[in-house]
Structure formats: C-alpha cells, structure tokens
Design a protein around this motif. Structure first.
Motif, PDB file in Angstrom:
ATOM      1  N   LEU A  40       0.819  -1.210   0.000  1.00 34.09           N
ATOM      2  CA  LEU A  40       0.000   0.000   0.000  1.00 34.09           C
ATOM      3  C   LEU A  40       0.856   1.265   0.000  1.00 34.09           C
ATOM      4  N   GLU A  41       2.147   1.104   0.243  1.00 34.23           N
ATOM      5  CA  GLU A  41       3.068   2.244   0.314  1.00 34.23           C
ATOM      6  C   GLU A  41       3.668   2.496  -1.064  1.00 34.23           C
ATOM      7  N   ARG A  42       3.326   3.613  -1.667  1.00 37.77           N
ATOM      8  CA  ARG A  42       3.810   3.933  -3.021  1.00 37.77           C
ATOM      9  C   ARG A  42       5.327   3.924  -3.111  1.00 37.77           C
ATOM     10  N   ASP A  43       5.994   4.396  -2.063  1.00 40.50           N
ATOM     11  CA  ASP A  43       7.461   4.453  -2.126  1.00 40.50           C
ATOM     12  C   ASP A  43       8.102   3.065  -2.042  1.00 40.50           C
ATOM     13  N   GLN A  44       7.318   2.032  -1.778  1.00 36.05           N
ATOM     14  CA  GLN A  44       7.826   0.660  -1.732  1.00 36.05           C
ATOM     15  C   GLN A  44       7.612  -0.080  -3.053  1.00 36.05           C
ATOM     16  N   TRP A  45       6.932   0.542  -3.986  1.00 35.22           N
ATOM     17  CA  TRP A  45       6.639  -0.111  -5.255  1.00 35.22           C
ATOM     18  C   TRP A  45       7.853  -0.100  -6.172  1.00 35.22           C
ATOM     19  N   PRO A  46       8.047  -1.164  -6.944  1.00 35.95           N
ATOM     20  CA  PRO A  46       9.116  -1.144  -7.960  1.00 35.95           C
ATOM     21  C   PRO A  46       8.717  -0.194  -9.094  1.00 35.95           C
ATOM     22  N   SER A  47       9.686   0.261  -9.842  1.00 31.63           N
ATOM     23  CA  SER A  47       9.380   1.196 -10.941  1.00 31.63           C
ATOM     24  C   SER A  47       8.505   0.521 -12.001  1.00 31.63           C
ATOM     25  N   ASP A  90      -7.043  -0.213  -9.168  1.00 33.63           N
ATOM     26  CA  ASP A  90      -7.256   1.195  -9.531  1.00 33.63           C
ATOM     27  C   ASP A  90      -6.193   2.077  -8.882  1.00 33.63           C
ATOM     28  N   TYR A  91      -5.877   1.780  -7.645  1.00 32.58           N
ATOM     29  CA  TYR A  91      -4.876   2.552  -6.893  1.00 32.58           C
ATOM     30  C   TYR A  91      -3.491   2.425  -7.537  1.00 32.58           C
ATOM     31  N   LEU A  92      -3.160   1.233  -8.021  1.00 27.35           N
ATOM     32  CA  LEU A  92      -1.881   1.044  -8.709  1.00 27.35           C
ATOM     33  C   LEU A  92      -1.804   1.888  -9.979  1.00 27.35           C
ATOM     34  N   GLU A  93      -2.926   2.007 -10.678  1.00 24.01           N
ATOM     35  CA  GLU A  93      -2.964   2.798 -11.911  1.00 24.01           C
ATOM     36  C   GLU A  93      -2.914   4.297 -11.627  1.00 24.01           C
ATOM     37  N   ASP A  94      -3.607   4.723 -10.545  1.00 22.10           N
ATOM     38  CA  ASP A  94      -3.647   6.148 -10.195  1.00 22.10           C
ATOM     39  C   ASP A  94      -3.627   6.254  -8.670  1.00 22.10           C
ATOM     40  N   SER A  95      -2.428   6.387  -8.122  1.00 21.09           N
ATOM     41  CA  SER A  95      -2.289   6.370  -6.665  1.00 21.09           C
ATOM     42  C   SER A  95      -2.763   7.664  -5.994  1.00 21.09           C
ATOM     43  N   SER A  96      -3.221   8.625  -6.779  1.00 19.21           N
ATOM     44  CA  SER A  96      -3.748   9.846  -6.167  1.00 19.21           C
ATOM     45  C   SER A  96      -5.207   9.651  -5.732  1.00 19.21           C
ATOM     46  N   ARG A  97      -5.834   8.581  -6.228  1.00 17.11           N
ATOM     47  CA  ARG A  97      -7.229   8.272  -5.865  1.00 17.11           C
ATOM     48  C   ARG A  97      -7.277   6.968  -5.087  1.00 17.11           C
ATOM     49  N   VAL A  98      -7.969   7.006  -3.962  1.00 19.63           N
ATOM     50  CA  VAL A  98      -8.172   5.792  -3.170  1.00 19.63           C
ATOM     51  C   VAL A  98      -9.663   5.499  -3.172  1.00 19.63           C
TER      52      VAL A  98
END
Length: 180
Positions: free
Chosen positions: A125-132, A163-171
């Motif tokens: 759930l942490e965007r900074d933990q996602w691979p590029s 949906d969050y993976l595609e656009d993490s600005s929307r939950v």
C-alpha cells in the motif's frame, strides 16, 4: 525527562496524521524507541543544559540550592522503563486477552514472524515501496492475505487496489477500508 517528552510529543503528532499507515506507524515507534534508548549513551540537549546549570549552580538567573531530602531519578532506569513501555505498545498479532504461553520463545517467535509478514504485506500500500515496473498482479497476494487478517471482502478491495496502482492519487471507497 524533557528530551524524552519532546521525542514522545514528536511521535504523538506524527501518529495523528490522517494518512498514517500501520507499517509507517510501526517504523516511527521503533525509531522513537531507538532514539530514547540512545539517550543512555549520549545525553540529549536539555539534559546537557541541566548538567551545566547544576555545575554552575544557576539556571536562567535562578540560584539552585542543593536539597539533600530530594532524591533524583536514575536516568538509565527511567530510559529503560520508557523504552520497555513503548515496546509493549508496538503492534502485535497476539490478542491482549490471550493467556501467556509457558513454553516461551517458540510461540513468541512465530507470532513475531507473523507480524513481520503482515507488515511486509501492508507495504504494497506504500507507493514508495513499489518497484518502478510493477508486474501484473503486483501485491495482490499480500492484499488478499491482509484482507483475511482484517476480515474484509477481498474481491472488492482487490479491484480498488488495481485502480490505486494505476492512479495512486485516488483511493477507492473499498480500498479505503483497508487503509483505515
């Protein structure tokens, strides 16, 4: 005491952030424990100021008088007590009403491993933990397990996660349940 309270105030303010996650809260609590524990080796700024004031017999223009009747607090014991209390407040997978195990560490270690696994799964759930480059299905296994732990409907949340993976600005509303 001032150095300890300042650190706990910083922790408290951080934990009140609406965007706080379980994984990040755990990280902040552990960081606070390390900082306070380190005060045993290296005194904080206010402690150093107090020592200078005692040595000079003066604090901000006020003469200090030694009072033999007042016993001082053992700083190492205070720091140990504070860190132990903070450690007891860390998140756990053991219910507070569960009886203590007499066998000891095997059960505790398995619960600690279970907790560590839960934190790793929450990291999706942490965007900074996602691979590029996120492969298809990235994090979904962890989301499913976390949903089971928190007894949430996995399919709705899985779609919200995609949906969050595609656009993490929307939950989405569904994924927000998991964030909460």
């Amino acid at each position: 005491m001032h150095d300890i309270l300042a650190e706990i105030a910083l922790l408290s303010e951080s934990l009140q952030n609406r965007n706080m996650t379980v994984a990040y809260a755990d990280k902040l609590i552990r960081r606070c424990i390390i900082f306070i524990d380190n005060l045993k080796k290296k005194s904080g700024t206010k402690c150093l100021e107090a020592r200078v004031a005692i040595k000079e017999g003066n604090f901000c223009g006020v003469t200090l008088i030694e009072n033999i009747k007042i016993s001082s607090i053992n700083p190492r014991q205070l720091l140990t007590s504070v860190t132990n209390n903070l450690k007891r407040r860390l998140f756990t997978t053991i219910p507070s009403n569960e009886p203590k195990s007499t066998s000891g560490s095997v059960r505790t270690n398995s619960k600690q491993e279970e907790y560590d696994t839960l934190l790793k799964e929450l990291n999706v759930l942490e965007r900074d933990q996602w691979p590029s480059e996120k492969p298809p299905g990235f994090g979904e296994t962890g989301i499913e397990r976390v949903c089971r732990v928190f007894k949430l409907t996995g399919s709705e949340i899985k779609n919200g996660y995609r949906d969050y993976l595609e656009d993490s600005s929307r939950v989405s509303k569904e994924l927000n349940l998991l964030f909460n």
